[in-house]
Write a protein that holds these residues in place. Structure first.
Motif, PDB file in Angstrom:
ATOM      1  N   ASP A  83      -8.568   5.447  -7.560  1.00  0.00           N
ATOM      2  CA  ASP A  83     -10.021   5.424  -7.384  1.00  0.00           C
ATOM      3  C   ASP A  83     -10.457   6.233  -6.177  1.00  0.00           C
ATOM      4  N   SER A  84      -9.672   6.188  -5.084  1.00  0.00           N
ATOM      5  CA  SER A  84     -10.070   6.922  -3.888  1.00  0.00           C
ATOM      6  C   SER A  84     -10.135   8.423  -4.146  1.00  0.00           C
ATOM      7  N   VAL A  85      -9.199   8.948  -4.930  1.00  0.00           N
ATOM      8  CA  VAL A  85      -9.183  10.386  -5.229  1.00  0.00           C
ATOM      9  C   VAL A  85     -10.280  10.733  -6.234  1.00  0.00           C
ATOM     10  N   LEU A  86     -10.442   9.916  -7.263  1.00  0.00           N
ATOM     11  CA  LEU A  86     -11.461  10.208  -8.275  1.00  0.00           C
ATOM     12  C   LEU A  86     -12.859  10.176  -7.671  1.00  0.00           C
ATOM     13  N   ARG A  87     -13.149   9.167  -6.847  1.00  0.00           N
ATOM     14  CA  ARG A  87     -14.481   9.062  -6.238  1.00  0.00           C
ATOM     15  C   ARG A  87     -14.769  10.261  -5.345  1.00  0.00           C
ATOM     16  N   ALA A  88     -13.744  10.725  -4.624  1.00  0.00           N
ATOM     17  CA  ALA A  88     -13.929  11.891  -3.745  1.00  0.00           C
ATOM     18  C   ALA A  88     -14.241  13.153  -4.535  1.00  0.00           C
ATOM     19  N   ASN A  89     -13.943  13.133  -5.848  1.00  0.00           N
ATOM     20  CA  ASN A  89     -14.201  14.286  -6.703  1.00  0.00           C
ATOM     21  C   ASN A  89     -15.268  13.988  -7.756  1.00  0.00           C
ATOM     22  N   ASP A  90     -16.116  12.980  -7.469  1.00  0.00           N
ATOM     23  CA  ASP A  90     -17.271  12.642  -8.313  1.00  0.00           C
ATOM     24  C   ASP A  90     -16.869  12.299  -9.743  1.00  0.00           C
ATOM     25  N   LEU A  91     -15.743  11.626  -9.901  1.00  0.00           N
ATOM     26  CA  LEU A  91     -15.307  11.149 -11.211  1.00  0.00           C
ATOM     27  C   LEU A  91     -15.297   9.628 -11.226  1.00  0.00           C
ATOM     28  N   ASP A  92     -15.668   9.048 -12.356  1.00  0.00           N
ATOM     29  CA  ASP A  92     -15.671   7.602 -12.512  1.00  0.00           C
ATOM     30  C   ASP A  92     -14.354   7.130 -13.115  1.00  0.00           C
ATOM     31  N   LEU A  93     -14.066   5.851 -12.906  1.00  0.00           N
ATOM     32  CA  LEU A  93     -12.845   5.226 -13.423  1.00  0.00           C
ATOM     33  C   LEU A  93     -13.226   4.166 -14.453  1.00  0.00           C
ATOM     34  N   LEU A  94     -12.613   4.232 -15.619  1.00  0.00           N
ATOM     35  CA  LEU A  94     -12.837   3.241 -16.666  1.00  0.00           C
ATOM     36  C   LEU A  94     -11.527   2.499 -16.891  1.00  0.00           C
ATOM     37  N   LEU A  95     -11.514   1.188 -16.581  1.00  0.00           N
ATOM     38  CA  LEU A  95     -10.279   0.402 -16.561  1.00  0.00           C
ATOM     39  C   LEU A  95     -10.118  -0.402 -17.843  1.00  0.00           C
ATOM     40  N   TYR A  96      -8.903  -0.341 -18.416  1.00  0.00           N
ATOM     41  CA  TYR A  96      -8.565  -1.161 -19.581  1.00  0.00           C
ATOM     42  C   TYR A  96      -7.322  -1.976 -19.264  1.00  0.00           C
ATOM     43  N   ASN A  97      -7.494  -3.299 -19.290  1.00  0.00           N
ATOM     44  CA  ASN A  97      -6.406  -4.216 -18.984  1.00  0.00           C
ATOM     45  C   ASN A  97      -5.808  -4.758 -20.286  1.00  0.00           C
ATOM     46  N   LEU A  98      -4.585  -4.342 -20.597  1.00  0.00           N
ATOM     47  CA  LEU A  98      -3.917  -4.817 -21.814  1.00  0.00           C
ATOM     48  C   LEU A  98      -3.043  -6.009 -21.440  1.00  0.00           C
ATOM     49  N   GLY A  99      -3.699  -7.108 -21.102  1.00  0.00           N
ATOM     50  CA  GLY A  99      -3.028  -8.241 -20.486  1.00  0.00           C
ATOM     51  C   GLY A  99      -2.112  -9.055 -21.350  1.00  0.00           C
ATOM     52  N   ASP A 100      -2.225  -8.971 -22.653  1.00  0.00           N
ATOM     53  CA  ASP A 100      -1.300  -9.706 -23.509  1.00  0.00           C
ATOM     54  C   ASP A 100      -1.067  -8.905 -24.783  1.00  0.00           C
ATOM     55  N   ALA A 101      -0.125  -9.381 -25.599  1.00  0.00           N
ATOM     56  CA  ALA A 101       0.293  -8.626 -26.780  1.00  0.00           C
ATOM     57  C   ALA A 101      -0.857  -8.425 -27.762  1.00  0.00           C
ATOM     58  N   ARG A 102      -1.732  -9.425 -27.883  1.00  0.00           N
ATOM     59  CA  ARG A 102      -2.842  -9.321 -28.836  1.00  0.00           C
ATOM     60  C   ARG A 102      -3.832  -8.243 -28.401  1.00  0.00           C
ATOM     61  N   VAL A 103      -4.167  -8.221 -27.115  1.00  0.00           N
ATOM     62  CA  VAL A 103      -5.082  -7.202 -26.590  1.00  0.00           C
ATOM     63  C   VAL A 103      -4.445  -5.817 -26.696  1.00  0.00           C
TER      64      VAL A 103
END
Length: 356
Positions: A83-103
């Motif tokens: 995130d620190s590098v992306l923000r410094a370059n005006d890019l957003d971060l989209l997070l996907y948490n695949l926390g279990d087998a079903r997800v």
């Protein structure tokens, strides 16, 4: 079945990243290679998808990050670096948490990141061949941590060497009865890192002519609570270990907690070494194998920036070094009733007194 960028890469005998650059007219592709890619695409009747065409203009301004655990220290530190590098370059971060087998399964059935991101970062995620190809078919730059996907950028540490260094440290201190708290036992998702470290532990024991005893391996599930339970199990053996290697610092924290509750101390009663150099490791005086976790996230983000700019002709692979950090929880093996002895590394790190 629809033709994908993977099919074109195979026919042209180049990476998917090269296919993407060649078809989008980006630099750092030789004319001979570009011609070969164009011929392969024409032969297969392949057309660049709309989302791939939009990549050069940076239309979404977003980088996707896919990870298996959003609430674990290691992953939060890697994401902070990204995130620190992306923000410094005006890019957003989209997070996907695949926390279990079903997800996890639903994610690859739906591929929700398609057309929503310009690039993708995948963190230590066990993938089948079908799942890896599904990600590559998005036709965006991909950087992966701790695993490999053909044609993608990669950052990793040498897990085998790091674990080997930990076990050799204990052997050099005279320990022969060495236990391991592992994240590999009973893990249904098949994470490779704990398996690699477990294999290194067994290999180093064999190299030192120390018989392998399966009773000395206990599952810690990569958590503090798991580490505590694992140490209790190891201490309950009729012949408990004199030293324990925990595959993560958090499991080592749990192990130290169990020793304290038993009225025992490290290294007087048992030496303990971890892996990571968690920020709490120094506070607890834990000997560990240090890896620069946040820095790995920064490297992944920089690889993505290079890929989006077209500056890198081919995906790069970076192996980040680890380092043994000797603190107070490991010492020489000793007979009952003898005084604690410091390791040579610990003695060397102590400042000299004026009268010495």
């Amino acid at each position: 079945m629809a033709v994908s960028i993977i099919d074109v890469a195979r026919l042209a005998q180049v990476s998917t990243a090269t296919v993407s650059r060649a078809l989008r007219g980006l630099p750092n592709v030789s004319e001979a290679t570009r011609e070969r890619v164009l011929r392969a695409a024409e032969e297969l009747s392949y057309r660049v998808s709309p989302q791939a065409s939009s990549l050069a203009s940076g239309r979404t301004g977003t980088v996707g990050v896919v990870l298996p655990f959003v609430n674990r220290w290691f992953y939060s530190q890697v994401v902070a670096g990204i995130d620190s590098v992306l923000r410094a370059n005006d890019l957003d971060l989209l997070l996907y948490n695949l926390g279990d087998a079903r997800v996890h399964e639903r994610f690859f059935d739906r591929m929700p990141l398609r057309r929503r991101v310009d690039a993708l970062i995948v963190l230590n995620l066990p993938l089948s061949q079908r799942e890896a190809e599904a990600l590559v078919s998005m036709e965006v730059p991909i950087a992966v941590l701790g695993t490999r996907i053909h044609g993608c950028w990669q950052v990793s540490i040498d897990n085998a060497e790091g674990a080997s260094t930990a076990v050799r440290h204990l052997i050099n201190l005279g320990h022969r009865r060495i236990g391991m708290i592992t994240g590999a036992l009973g893990d249904p998702r098949g994470f490779t890192t704990p398996i690699v470290r477990q294999h290194a532990y067994r290999t180093v024991l064999a190299q030192a002519d120390i018989p392998y005893d399966p009773e000395l391996e206990a599952p810690g599930h990569l958590t503090i609570e798991g580490g505590a339970a694992a140490m209790a199990r190891l201490r309950s053996l009729s012949d408990p270990p004199t030293a324990v290697f925990a595959e993560s610092d958090q499991m080592a924290f749990g192990a130290l907690r169990t020793l304290t509750r038993m009225g025992l101390r490290a290294p007087d009663d048992v030496s303990v070494i971890g892996f990571d150099d968690h920020e709490t490791a120094e506070l607890l005086d834990l000997t560990t194998i240090a890896q620069p976790v946040t820095y790995q996230g920064e490297l992944l983000a920089r690889q993505i920036l290079d890929a989006l700019s077209g500056d890198e002709a081919e995906p790069t692979r970076v192996v980040v070094p680890t380092q043994l950090v000797v603190r107070g929880t490991t010492g020489r093996v000793r007979a009952a009733g003898t005084a604690r002895q410091r390791s040579p590394e610990q003695l060397a790190s102590q400042p000299s007194r004026p009268d010495q």
